[in-house]
Scaffold this motif. Structure first.
Motif, PDB file in Angstrom:
ATOM      1  N   ILE A 297      -1.798   6.601  -2.028  1.00 12.78           N
ATOM      2  CA  ILE A 297      -1.151   5.445  -2.233  1.00 12.78           C
ATOM      3  C   ILE A 297      -0.260   5.643  -3.352  1.00 12.78           C
ATOM      4  CG2 ILE A 297      -1.632   3.092  -3.106  1.00 12.78           C
ATOM      5  CD1 ILE A 297      -3.040   3.874  -0.169  1.00 12.78           C
TER       6      ILE A 297
ATOM      7  N   SER B 234      -7.931  -2.266   2.737  1.00 14.28           N
ATOM      8  CA  SER B 234      -8.176  -0.840   2.725  1.00 14.28           C
ATOM      9  C   SER B 234      -7.358  -0.448   1.614  1.00 14.28           C
ATOM     10  CB  SER B 234      -8.053   0.167   4.215  1.00 14.28           C
ATOM     11  OG  SER B 234      -6.857  -0.224   4.687  1.00 14.28           O
ATOM     12  N   THR B 235      -6.019  -0.969   1.669  1.00 10.27           N
ATOM     13  CA  THR B 235      -4.922  -0.323   0.726  1.00 10.27           C
ATOM     14  C   THR B 235      -5.228  -0.651  -0.696  1.00 10.27           C
ATOM     15  OG1 THR B 235      -3.229  -0.384   2.327  1.00 10.27           O
ATOM     16  CG2 THR B 235      -2.627  -0.365  -0.140  1.00 10.27           C
TER      17      THR B 235
ATOM     18  N   VAL C 139      -0.798  -6.434   1.101  1.00 10.17           N
ATOM     19  CA  VAL C 139      -1.231  -5.253   1.574  1.00 10.17           C
ATOM     20  C   VAL C 139      -2.572  -5.607   2.079  1.00 10.17           C
ATOM     21  CG1 VAL C 139       0.313  -4.142   0.033  1.00 10.17           C
ATOM     22  CG2 VAL C 139      -2.122  -4.399  -0.492  1.00 10.17           C
ATOM     23  N   SER C 140      -3.129  -4.294   2.991  1.00 13.73           N
ATOM     24  CA  SER C 140      -4.096  -4.659   3.888  1.00 13.73           C
ATOM     25  C   SER C 140      -5.570  -4.483   2.602  1.00 13.73           C
ATOM     26  CB  SER C 140      -4.428  -3.423   4.704  1.00 13.73           C
ATOM     27  OG  SER C 140      -4.451  -2.048   4.086  1.00 13.73           O
TER      28      SER C 140
ATOM     29  N   ARG D 228      -8.193   1.521  -1.754  1.00 14.54           N
ATOM     30  CA  ARG D 228      -7.831   2.920  -2.562  1.00 14.54           C
ATOM     31  C   ARG D 228      -6.633   2.835  -3.573  1.00 14.54           C
ATOM     32  NH1 ARG D 228      -5.190   5.508   2.749  1.00 14.54           N
ATOM     33  NH2 ARG D 228      -4.461   3.494   3.190  1.00 14.54           N
ATOM     34  N   ALA D 229      -6.225   1.948  -3.640  1.00 17.03           N
ATOM     35  CA  ALA D 229      -5.299   1.755  -4.767  1.00 17.03           C
ATOM     36  C   ALA D 229      -6.112   1.766  -6.163  1.00 17.03           C
ATOM     37  CB  ALA D 229      -4.219   0.772  -4.560  1.00 17.03           C
TER      38      ALA D 229
ATOM     39  N   THR E 170       2.636   1.100  -5.737  1.00 16.89           N
ATOM     40  CA  THR E 170       1.574   0.005  -5.031  1.00 16.89           C
ATOM     41  C   THR E 170       0.425   0.183  -5.794  1.00 16.89           C
ATOM     42  OG1 THR E 170       2.676   0.609  -2.862  1.00 16.89           O
ATOM     43  CG2 THR E 170       0.361  -0.252  -2.797  1.00 16.89           C
ATOM     44  N   ARG E 171       0.081   1.154  -6.359  1.00 17.20           N
ATOM     45  CA  ARG E 171      -1.161   1.227  -7.203  1.00 17.20           C
ATOM     46  C   ARG E 171      -1.052   0.267  -8.411  1.00 17.20           C
ATOM     47  NH1 ARG E 171      -1.289   6.919  -6.684  1.00 17.20           N
ATOM     48  NH2 ARG E 171      -0.601   7.235  -8.565  1.00 17.20           N
TER      49      ARG E 171
END
Length: 343
Positions: free
Chosen positions: A31, A19-20, A16-17, A23-24, A35-36
């Motif tokens: 999110i 930034s992801t 993932v990126s 945020r995760a 994914t978290r």
């Protein structure tokens, strides 16, 4: 590898990126939970730790633009007035220290007070070192106040022992904890539970103990849950007061400060054969004592997290809307309050 694991490494591991990942790790609602969790597991597997320099860069630049001293990035002050820590205090500090390290910070102790450093002098020391985050340990003795140049710091107090100013706080959930203790003792078969605590303790927990007992007295009756509040008097006098009270109310269990367990034995009442006992805080009562664990380490961790949140959001000074975070305790079974057979 000796280099610091970065957020980019976690992003590469999870596909993932960056930034992801960011945020995760902050539990951003945008999110997905899947994914978290995937990002969190990858961060643990790689032993990722946030870089406090990067985390604080924005707030550091803002501070410099205002002409203030350069922040000592990565240091949080842990202020306590006590000369000696009890078991609860040690657990608080250990939890705070471990969480600070986990978040890429370090915790440094400072001890203002009579004969040591004044609040004003401490403010100057912290300010000129650029330390902006402050954790305030519970004050010793009676509830009181502390003088600090609050407008310069991101600060969080532990508990309600500091009456003013009103700042963000983290506290054991005292009302919930006492209700849990009373419900547990009743479920174990105890029907006449006597509750006692100090007047100063009642104030240090914002009268939560008294409120919980009054709720149970309203529900079951005062005779089932008699309450004694110790006034400010010498320990020997408290023991005599306790002895007279126990002989008068004739409980089948006592919930109170851990010294009461010894006082019961001193007057010839065997524990738990004749009277069960549970401590208001088992951290101070020892591993054999039943009672409520206030999860002191978790309280310390949450305190540090709230300080770091303010640092990274550049929320310096007293808040117009102070927040209170409460940590719920849990029942810790011991040898002083076993289940009563046939209840």
């Amino acid at each position: 590898m000796n280099r610091r694991i970065s957020m980019a490494d976690v992003a590469a591991e999870t596909g993932v990126s960056i930034s992801t990942v960011s945020r995760a790790l902050k539990n951003h609602p945008g999110i997905s939970g899947e994914t978290r969790e995937r990002v969190r597991q990858a961060a643990e597997r790689l032993d990722y730790r946030p870089d406090p320099f990067i985390s604080n860069l924005v707030s550091a630049l803002a501070t410099r633009r205002r002409g203030e001293g350069a922040p000592e990035i990565g240091t949080i002050a842990y202020i306590e007035r006590k000369k000696e820590r009890n078991v609860f205090d040690e657990s608080l500090f250990r939890g705070a220290q471990e969480q600070a390290l986990l978040r890429g910070y370090r915790l440094e102790c400072f001890s203002p007070g009579p004969g040591r450093m004044t609040g004003r002098r401490l403010s100057q020391v912290l300010y000129h070192r650029g330390i902006r985050g402050v954790c305030l340990a519970p004050l010793p003795g009676r509830p009181g106040h502390m003088t600090l140049e609050w407008e310069r710091f991101c600060s969080v107090a532990i508990g309600y022992s500091m009456l003013r100013p009103s700042i963000h706080r983290v506290s054991p959930h005292h009302f919930h904890n006492l209700l849990l203790a009373l419900r547990t003792l009743r479920r174990l078969g105890y029907r006449r539970v006597a509750i006692c605590f100090d007047e100063d303790t009642s104030k240090r927990v914002s009268d939560a103990f008294e409120a919980a007992v009054l709720l149970f007295q309203q529900r079951y009756g005062k005779l089932d849950f008699p309450m004694l509040i110790f006034r400010r008097e010498p320990v020997a006098q408290k023991r005599l007061t306790f002895e007279r009270w126990v002989r008068r109310v004739r409980p089948d269990a006592v919930l109170g400060p851990w010294p009461c367990e010894g006082w019961l034995r001193m007057i010839g009442i065997s524990v738990p054969e004749k009277v069960g006992f549970a401590a208001l805080g088992v951290e101070a009562g020892g591993p054999e004592c039943s009672g409520i664990s206030e999860k002191a380490e978790e309280v310390g961790r949450v305190t540090v997290d709230l300080v770091i949140h303010q640092i990274q959001a550049n929320e310096v000074g007293l808040s117009r809307n102070p927040r209170v975070a409460m940590v719920e305790g849990e029942w810790a079974p011991g040898l002083t309050a076993p289940p009563r057979m046939g209840a």
